[in-house]
Scaffold this motif. Structure first.
Motif: not given
Length: 243
Positions: A153-154, A190, A198, A201
């Motif tokens: 996700v990151l 996220p 961002l 997560a």
């Protein structure tokens, strides 16, 4: 801010209703709007133009709106000032652990919050499951980015290229089965901050055999719900409508 609310409480619409209507007017503005006419605001919020004008003038007096020469309105400087105060005093320790505890209560597996640090992911908050057999992650642990759901996700939301990352960006979650450790599994979503940047997560993790027999879509739905709530706390917006 207190004075602003006091003026609204005294408005002819009365009490909380006037506060709600004024805040609804502010919510009518989107990122794409440089300005809105009185008619456009009225249509978006569903108020009479006279009501909209009265509340807009109050918002203007206290800096929440600014009227342009052509009569249209744009956001004033006060929301930015309040946003800066919020960011200055925001502490993840006041929000994230509580959210992780709620995830653990619902899913009965450990929950973590990861952020990216160069080529690693760092667990900055962790709440363990009370179950005897569980995944063990310590706060402060530095783990690889290239394996594990939260790492995917990151990477996906910080420029990762490839079909796998495209899919994660589209579906807003990642699943890993036995990647970091052959006996563990995880699901991650996220969390977004101001400007849809961002923030990190959140993930739920546990023994692989339990995930293999679990209702994964239901687990994803729970994680999405709390990712959306945490994104709002960070000043972001969850980009998918939840059921």
């Amino acid at each position: 801010m207190i004075l602003f609310l006091g003026v609204l409480m005294a408005a002819t619409d009365g009490g909380v209703a006037a506060v709600d209507r004024a805040l609804t007017i502010l919510d009518a503005f989107t990122e794409a709007d440089q300005s809105l006419t009185l008619t456009e605001i009225s249509k978006r919020v569903g108020f009479y133009k006279s009501t909209t004008l009265r509340l807009a003038e109050s918002l203007e007096r206290f800096g929440y709106l600014r009227r342009l020469e052509d009569g249209a309105f744009r956001l004033g400087p006060k929301p930015l000032f309040l946003g800066a105060l919020y960011q200055k005093h925001f502490k993840t320790s006041e929000f994230v652990p509580q959210t992780l505890r709620q995830i653990v209560d619902e899913l009965h597996e450990g929950a973590s919050f990861f952020v990216r640090d160069d080529d690693k992911r760092v667990c900055i908050h962790r709440v363990d499951s009370a179950r005897a057999i569980r995944d063990s992650i310590q706060e402060g642990a530095r783990l690889p980015l290239t394996v594990g759901a939260s790492g995917h996700v990151l990477l996906a939301f910080s420029g990762g290229q490839g079909a796998n990352y495209d899919r994660i960006r589209e579906q807003l979650y990642a699943i890993s089965m036995g990647e970091r450790d052959p006996e563990t599994a995880a699901i991650a979503c996220p969390v977004f901050s101001v400007g849809q940047k961002l923030a990190g997560a959140i993930s739920v993790s546990g023994p692989k055999y339990r995930f293999e027999s679990a209702d994964i879509p239901a687990m994803v739905a729970v994680l999405e719900k709390y990712s959306a709530q945490l994104s709002i706390a960070f000043g972001g917006i969850w980009p998918k409508k939840l059921a």
